[in-house]
Design an enzyme around this catalytic site. Structure first.
Site, mmCIF file in Angstrom:
data_model
loop_
_atom_site.group_PDB
_atom_site.id
_atom_site.type_symbol
_atom_site.label_atom_id
_atom_site.label_comp_id
_atom_site.label_asym_id
_atom_site.label_seq_id
_atom_site.Cartn_x
_atom_site.Cartn_y
_atom_site.Cartn_z
ATOM 1 N N PRO A 280 -6.734 8.347 -4.272
ATOM 2 C CA PRO A 280 -8.115 7.888 -4.422
ATOM 3 C C PRO A 280 -8.695 7.492 -3.067
ATOM 4 C CG PRO A 280 -6.693 6.888 -6.074
ATOM 5 C CD PRO A 280 -5.792 7.560 -5.094
ATOM 6 N N ARG B 57 0.834 -1.214 0.000
ATOM 7 C CA ARG B 57 0.000 0.000 0.000
ATOM 8 C C ARG B 57 0.867 1.263 0.000
ATOM 9 N NH1 ARG B 57 -3.096 2.340 4.988
ATOM 10 N NH2 ARG B 57 -4.499 3.855 4.028
ATOM 11 N N ASP C 71 -10.382 -9.395 2.971
ATOM 12 C CA ASP C 71 -10.612 -10.653 2.261
ATOM 13 C C ASP C 71 -10.675 -11.752 3.323
ATOM 14 O OD1 ASP C 71 -10.666 -12.850 0.614
ATOM 15 O OD2 ASP C 71 -8.901 -12.315 -0.558
ATOM 16 N N GLU D 91 8.549 8.740 -6.335
ATOM 17 C CA GLU D 91 9.838 9.373 -6.048
ATOM 18 C C GLU D 91 10.105 9.516 -4.546
ATOM 19 O OE1 GLU D 91 7.415 11.485 -4.818
ATOM 20 O OE2 GLU D 91 8.833 13.128 -5.047
ATOM 21 N N VAL E 224 1.075 10.389 -5.551
ATOM 22 C CA VAL E 224 1.345 11.769 -5.139
ATOM 23 C C VAL E 224 2.738 12.160 -5.609
ATOM 24 C CG1 VAL E 224 1.420 13.396 -3.217
ATOM 25 C CG2 VAL E 224 -0.087 11.395 -3.096
ATOM 26 N N THR F 281 -6.880 -7.995 -1.747
ATOM 27 C CA THR F 281 -6.959 -9.406 -1.367
ATOM 28 C C THR F 281 -6.120 -9.686 -0.131
ATOM 29 O OG1 THR F 281 -6.726 -11.681 -2.162
ATOM 30 C CG2 THR F 281 -5.019 -10.142 -2.834
ATOM 31 N N GLY G 4 4.257 11.244 -8.065
ATOM 32 C CA GLY G 4 4.924 10.165 -8.777
ATOM 33 C C GLY G 4 5.716 9.282 -7.834
ATOM 34 N N ASN H 113 -3.013 8.866 4.846
ATOM 35 C CA ASN H 113 -1.738 8.207 5.146
ATOM 36 C C ASN H 113 -1.509 7.937 6.622
ATOM 37 O OD1 ASN H 113 -0.893 8.028 2.473
ATOM 38 N ND2 ASN H 113 0.092 10.027 2.498
ATOM 39 N N SER I 164 -8.616 -15.165 3.954
ATOM 40 C CA SER I 164 -7.533 -15.266 2.976
ATOM 41 C C SER I 164 -6.709 -13.985 2.935
ATOM 42 C CB SER I 164 -8.127 -15.564 1.587
ATOM 43 O OG SER I 164 -7.120 -15.684 0.617
ATOM 44 N N HIS J 42 0.593 4.560 -2.443
ATOM 45 C CA HIS J 42 0.387 5.911 -1.919
ATOM 46 C C HIS J 42 1.520 6.844 -2.314
ATOM 47 C CE1 HIS J 42 -3.029 5.594 1.169
ATOM 48 N NE2 HIS J 42 -3.105 4.542 0.378
ATOM 49 N N SER K 290 8.361 10.569 -1.952
ATOM 50 C CA SER K 290 7.937 11.711 -1.137
ATOM 51 C C SER K 290 7.112 11.289 0.074
ATOM 52 C CB SER K 290 7.161 12.724 -1.981
ATOM 53 O OG SER K 290 6.046 12.108 -2.611
#
Length: 330
Positions: A168, A69, A249, A81, A77, A199, A79, A100, A252, A73, A83
């Protein structure tokens, strides 16, 4: 006639030159990235990352999903790189943006970076560490492997407001999700594929309370949520619950597999953004395809979409820097 031919030839020649000129200013994000970028400058880098991730997951088997994740993230934001790793004294960094606050695993990234630095000081970027860690975490969860393109350099800027506006939301509808992914150069298939990352890992009650108790402001639940599943969730998430984490999930959540798509197809997606995949023909078709044991392409597709996401807004060449420590600029 000769003059006409010459004029036509000149016209096409000028057009070609114009296209070449414009392409030099196009956002060729992947330029400078390649699999094996560190083969000559730090040949043990990927092996060191793999071992560090393996050690971390032995200590905490639940850390794999958060590491995956974190890369997502970061890329959405500014790209890919690095940050998301930076810390500012005034707390105006990406880490302190609401989406975050539940991120974890930063100490794992610190440990991986320290191990790589010991072998090859000042060579491997934090942003590449994030990309490699994400892949190795998925593999450790019995998921697919893929060739990670490396060669990124680290940015020097982090901004809390950019994280708020670019990430998002799990509350988003399908129109918003498609638009946000499209703005990063990712299509509807990438949206469905990368959503499959749910998942593994856990989600928190505060993000689904509206689905359970007051979806339209009339004390109702989300009609897109299976009623039995909603009842199960209400037993675990009370209206004032701000802390409880649940498996996205169930049964699983420590294994990277296709079962997420079966849950979504049964209207048992944890977030609104999961349920939203059924509200577009292309994303819905992908979801349903992955529920068929003979038709699932998720493992292969996930690696492809991860590589594609890993090209967003990268810094290469002499841009940015290679941080010595991931939480601060040099």
């Amino acid at each position: 006639m000769a003059d006409l031919k010459m004029n036509v030839s000149c016209f096409f020649f000028i057009q070609v030159l114009l296209l070449l000129f414009l392409s030099s200013f196009a956002p060729t994000n992947a330029q400078g990235l390649k699999v094996g970028f560190y083969d000559k400058t730090c040949s043990k880098a990927e092996a060191i990352v793999k071992k560090s991730v393996s050690d971390a997951m032995k200590n905490d088997p639940t850390i794999g999903a958060p590491l995956l994740r974190m890369f997502f993230h970061d890329c959405f934001v500014r790209g890919c790189e690095g940050s998301v790793l930076l810390e500012l004294n005034n707390k105006k960094d990406e880490k302190n943006a609401a989406p975050n606050l539940s991120l974890r695993g930063f100490e794992v990234i610190d440990n991986v970076k320290a191990a790589v630095e010991k072998e090859c000081p000042g060579v491997v970027s934090c942003s590449d560490v994030l990309a490699l860690v994400a892949r190795d975490a998925v593999v450790a969860l019995d998921g697919p492997s893929w060739g990670v393109e490396t060669g990124r350099r680290d940015g020097r800027v982090t901004n809390i407001n950019e994280a708020r506006s670019n990430l998002p939301s799990p509350l988003n509808n399908i129109t918003s999700l498609i638009s946000q992914f499209d703005s990063k150069g990712l299509d509807k298939k990438d949206l469905a594929v990368l959503s499959g990352g749910h998942t593994v890992g856990q989600g928190h009650c505060p993000l689904i309370l509206n689905r359970l108790y007051n979806f339209t402001g009339k004390g109702d639940s989300d009609p897109d949520l299976d009623t039995e599943y909603a009842a199960t969730l209400r037993k675990r998430c009370k209206p004032t619950d701000t802390t409880t984490a649940l498996e996205m999930d169930p049964g699983s959540f420590k294994t990277f597999d296709e079962s997420y798509f079966k849950l979504v197809s049964q209207r048992r997606g944890f977030f609104q953004s999961d349920a939203a995949l059924l509200n577009n023909q292309e994303t819905k078709s992908y979801v349903l395809k992955q529920t068929k044991s003979y038709g699932s392409s998720f493992s292969k597709d996930f690696g492809v979409s991860m590589v594609k996401m890993g090209r967003i807004g990268v810094l290469t060449g002499k841009a940015g820097e290679v941080r010595k420590k991931c939480r601060m600029v040099n």
